[in-house]
Design a protein around this motif. Structure first.
Motif, mmCIF file in Angstrom:
data_model
loop_
_atom_site.group_PDB
_atom_site.id
_atom_site.type_symbol
_atom_site.label_atom_id
_atom_site.label_comp_id
_atom_site.label_asym_id
_atom_site.label_seq_id
_atom_site.Cartn_x
_atom_site.Cartn_y
_atom_site.Cartn_z
ATOM 1 N N PHE A 251 0.829 -1.211 0.000
ATOM 2 C CA PHE A 251 0.000 0.000 0.000
ATOM 3 C C PHE A 251 0.860 1.256 0.000
ATOM 4 O O PHE A 251 0.578 2.224 -0.712
ATOM 5 N N GLU A 252 1.920 1.247 0.806
ATOM 6 C CA GLU A 252 2.778 2.423 0.916
ATOM 7 C C GLU A 252 3.567 2.698 -0.358
ATOM 8 O O GLU A 252 3.788 3.843 -0.741
ATOM 9 N N MET A 253 3.991 1.648 -1.043
ATOM 10 C CA MET A 253 4.905 1.852 -2.174
ATOM 11 C C MET A 253 4.186 2.115 -3.489
ATOM 12 O O MET A 253 4.770 2.691 -4.412
ATOM 13 N N ILE A 257 -3.813 4.886 -8.728
ATOM 14 C CA ILE A 257 -4.116 4.803 -10.164
ATOM 15 C C ILE A 257 -5.605 4.632 -10.435
ATOM 16 O O ILE A 257 -6.028 4.505 -11.578
ATOM 17 N N GLY A 258 -6.423 4.610 -9.375
ATOM 18 C CA GLY A 258 -7.852 4.424 -9.574
ATOM 19 C C GLY A 258 -8.186 2.989 -9.924
ATOM 20 O O GLY A 258 -7.608 2.047 -9.386
ATOM 21 N N ASP A 259 -9.113 2.805 -10.846
ATOM 22 C CA ASP A 259 -9.508 1.464 -11.289
ATOM 23 C C ASP A 259 -8.885 1.179 -12.643
ATOM 24 O O ASP A 259 -9.366 1.661 -13.671
ATOM 25 N N GLU A 261 -7.499 -1.120 -16.039
ATOM 26 C CA GLU A 261 -8.122 -2.131 -16.897
ATOM 27 C C GLU A 261 -7.845 -3.542 -16.375
ATOM 28 O O GLU A 261 -8.633 -4.456 -16.597
ATOM 29 N N LYS A 262 -6.722 -3.701 -15.703
ATOM 30 C CA LYS A 262 -6.397 -4.952 -15.044
ATOM 31 C C LYS A 262 -5.493 -4.640 -13.862
ATOM 32 O O LYS A 262 -4.842 -3.584 -13.838
ATOM 33 N N PRO A 263 -5.438 -5.487 -12.863
ATOM 34 C CA PRO A 263 -4.651 -5.175 -11.660
ATOM 35 C C PRO A 263 -3.147 -5.095 -11.951
ATOM 36 O O PRO A 263 -2.651 -5.639 -12.931
ATOM 37 N N LYS A 264 -2.440 -4.412 -11.068
ATOM 38 C CA LYS A 264 -0.983 -4.392 -11.108
ATOM 39 C C LYS A 264 -0.397 -5.607 -10.392
ATOM 40 O O LYS A 264 0.697 -6.058 -10.716
ATOM 41 N N LEU A 265 -1.131 -6.114 -9.419
ATOM 42 C CA LEU A 265 -0.698 -7.282 -8.654
ATOM 43 C C LEU A 265 -1.927 -7.886 -7.990
ATOM 44 O O LEU A 265 -2.815 -7.156 -7.541
ATOM 45 N N VAL A 266 -1.976 -9.205 -7.935
ATOM 46 C CA VAL A 266 -3.053 -9.883 -7.210
ATOM 47 C C VAL A 266 -2.419 -10.699 -6.084
ATOM 48 O O VAL A 266 -1.499 -11.479 -6.304
ATOM 49 N N PHE A 267 -2.951 -10.511 -4.893
ATOM 50 C CA PHE A 267 -2.381 -11.047 -3.658
ATOM 51 C C PHE A 267 -3.367 -12.076 -3.091
ATOM 52 O O PHE A 267 -4.510 -11.736 -2.770
ATOM 53 N N LYS A 292 -9.892 -1.428 1.898
ATOM 54 C CA LYS A 292 -10.745 -0.498 1.149
ATOM 55 C C LYS A 292 -9.931 0.380 0.205
ATOM 56 O O LYS A 292 -10.328 0.636 -0.938
ATOM 57 N N LEU A 293 -8.761 0.822 0.664
ATOM 58 C CA LEU A 293 -7.993 1.800 -0.104
ATOM 59 C C LEU A 293 -6.981 1.190 -1.064
ATOM 60 O O LEU A 293 -6.589 1.834 -2.037
ATOM 61 N N ILE A 294 -6.553 -0.041 -0.801
ATOM 62 C CA ILE A 294 -5.463 -0.606 -1.603
ATOM 63 C C ILE A 294 -5.924 -0.921 -3.023
ATOM 64 O O ILE A 294 -5.103 -1.029 -3.935
ATOM 65 N N ARG A 295 -7.224 -1.052 -3.232
ATOM 66 C CA ARG A 295 -7.705 -1.345 -4.587
ATOM 67 C C ARG A 295 -7.406 -0.191 -5.537
ATOM 68 O O ARG A 295 -7.194 -0.392 -6.724
ATOM 69 N N SER A 296 -7.383 1.060 -5.005
ATOM 70 C CA SER A 296 -7.077 2.214 -5.859
ATOM 71 C C SER A 296 -5.611 2.249 -6.242
ATOM 72 O O SER A 296 -5.197 3.049 -7.079
ATOM 73 N N LYS A 297 -4.804 1.377 -5.629
ATOM 74 C CA LYS A 297 -3.402 1.229 -6.017
ATOM 75 C C LYS A 297 -3.246 0.146 -7.081
ATOM 76 O O LYS A 297 -2.135 -0.170 -7.491
#
Length: 502
Positions: A251-253, A257-259, A261-267, A292-297
């Motif tokens: 989350f910190e790093m 980017i908002g929503d 087209e596809k995730p940057k990483l899936v955990f 709640k907030l990490i999805r916008s990353k």
């Protein structure tokens, strides 16, 4: 598996898809032991990798390593594919790009962090400290920061704790009281953590989480990062705290980017109930905000557990994509859990969701994903696809070859030991001892020559007793004066929930 730029999860009366643009809205994979959760996890991970999304998997049982070898068309898999409406001859079995990691460095590249990056909040939770002991730990971190002394490994933290205890009176006005009882209990807890493997986990080189967001140079597929947790999981508190630290570091790093087209990483977080066990209200609130907030990353978090009730309601409400495997219900309490799980789905008029959940076979699931507008689709009963890679544990020699041939091999394998709090405190102590010895020799010399009076001798002896306290007070005063000139927005990067910012 891709089909029309969507992730095909499975099929029943209708095909069930996961939209890449909704994948960062998080998800839940539930079900009793042996109902197919691991297979579903692999199917999703492979699909994300295929569309160029890096994946992080916590492998508790060791059976995710099969991703490095192609699967085989057994009769059971052929039957499942035919039932879904897929020609078994057209289904592609293949291996995926995998990078292995291991906190203990035994079955993958070592994963380390520094004490400073873990921070006092999560470290207090890991050690199970009382409020008084947590307060002392916070003072230790703050004093180290103000002096500019890095806390890299556990010997740094232990040395800093001893230094603060010895100089408690000089630090009292600026930081608060440091009781010997709390400091002693904290020191014992640190020794236990060190014996449990903390000396391996805390150190350098610390993991750069950007290394978990890489792609296969040949295919462009997202790297599947598998963290071997067979040993780590034996200490549930260490496992859950480590995973929580990972989420907070990500989350910190990551930038907003908002929503995408596809995730940057899936955990994927297996045995997710451990994250919430014995968590106080403050920690739960922090986890809720983080999810709640990490999805916008651009990060999607998928929790894997047995019961939806393992996840607090405030967190469960943030999980938009749900895959529910079978639950068995024989008691009123179990039936209540099934009904609660059913109520979390948008009902389908063609079947009763609660009855469907208890009647599912292995590899079947009730699934609801988000549509293009972020709305939950009606629940669908479906047979989940088989994975394209091998089911089960890969050959040990193949795993070792994957690790040794990795381009990252050697980057994290050798530990570093830079000059930090332990070395600085040790050097200062040695200098003080040397100065005291020199003064004592000089005093003895003066006595022999008769150049010092008895009153002067008493004065010198008394001054020695205050040297350490004055030195500590001088350091504290100097560090605080220096802090005035620093930028007020300077952040202390600690990778924790409740990061201290000045």
């Amino acid at each position: 598996m891709f089909k029309n730029e969507k992730i095909l999860i499975g099929s029943g009366e209708n095909e069930v898809f996961l939209l890449p643009s909704m994948a960062n809205r998080h998800g839940l994979i539930c079900g009793a032991t042996g109902t197919g959760k691991t297979v579903t996890l692999k199917v999703l991970a492979e699909s994300f990798s295929d569309m160029g999304v890096p994946v992080f998997l916590a492998d508790i049982k060791g059976d995710l390593s099969g991703c490095i070898e192609p699967g085989e068309a057994s009769e059971a898999i052929k039957k499942r594919l035919s039932g879904i409406g897929i020609d078994p001859e057209s289904f592609e079995f293949k291996r995926f790009p995998v990078r292995f990691w291991d906190v203990f460095g035994e079955k993958g590249h070592p994963v380390r962090t520094t004490v400073s990056r873990m921070g006092p909040e999560l470290l207090s939770r890991l050690l199970g400290l009382t409020p008084a002991q947590s307060g002392v730990l916070s003072i230790v971190f703050r004093a180290a920061d103000d002096n500019g002394w890095e806390l890299i490994d556990l010997k740094d933290l232990r040395a800093m704790l001893v230094w603060c205890t010895e100089n408690a009176s000089a630090l009292l006005n600026e930081y608060g009281n440091i009781s010997k009882q709390s400091a002693g209990a904290l020191q014992r807890s640190l020794l236990q953590l060190e014996d449990a493997g903390g000396s391996i986990f805390f150190g350098e080189p610390a993991i750069d989480l950007h290394d978990w967001m890489r792609f296969d140079p040949e295919t462009g597929g997202g790297m599947i990062n598998i963290l071997c947790c067979e040993k780590l999981y034996r200490s549930p508190l260490l496992y859950s705290t480590f995973m929580l630290w990972l989420l907070s570091e990500l989350f910190e790093m990551m930038p907003e980017i908002g929503d995408p087209e596809k995730p940057k990483l899936v955990f994927f977080f297996d045995e997710a109930h451990l994250l919430f066990r014995n968590a106080n209200r403050t920690l739960l609130d922090s986890i809720e905000q983080l999810v709640k907030l990490i999805r916008s990353k651009g990060i999607g978090v998928y929790f894997i557990t047995q019961q939806p009730s393992d996840i607090p309601g405030v967190v469960l409400s943030q999980l938009g994509n749900k895959i529910q495997h079978a639950l068995r219900a024989y008691t009123p309490a179990e039936m209540k859990s099934v009904r609660a799980a059913a109520d979390s789905f948008r009902s389908n008029p063609s079947f009763d969701t609660a009855e469907a959940i208890t009647g599912l076979g292995t590899g079947e699931a009730v699934i609801s994903t988000l549509d293009a507008k972020g709305r939950p689709c009606v629940a669908e009963k479906a047979v989940v696809l088989p994975p394209q890679s091998m089911m089960g544990i890969a050959n040990e020699e193949e795993i070792a070859e994957t690790i040794s041939s990795d381009s990252y091999f050697g980057k994290y394998e050798d530990t570093l030991d830079r000059r930090s709090a332990y070395e600085i405190i040790k050097e200062d102590s040695e200098k003080e001892e040397a100065a005291a010895e020199d003064e004592e020799k000089a005093e003895q010399s003066r006595k022999k020559t008769g150049k010092k009076t008895s009153s002067e001798t008493q004065k010198t002896s008394g001054s020695k007793k205050t040297t350490a306290a004055k030195k500590a007070a001088s350091k504290v005063s100097g560090s605080l004066l220096g802090a005035v000139g620093r930028e007020l927005g300077r952040s202390i990067a600690r990778g924790l929930l409740g990061i201290i910012k000045k």
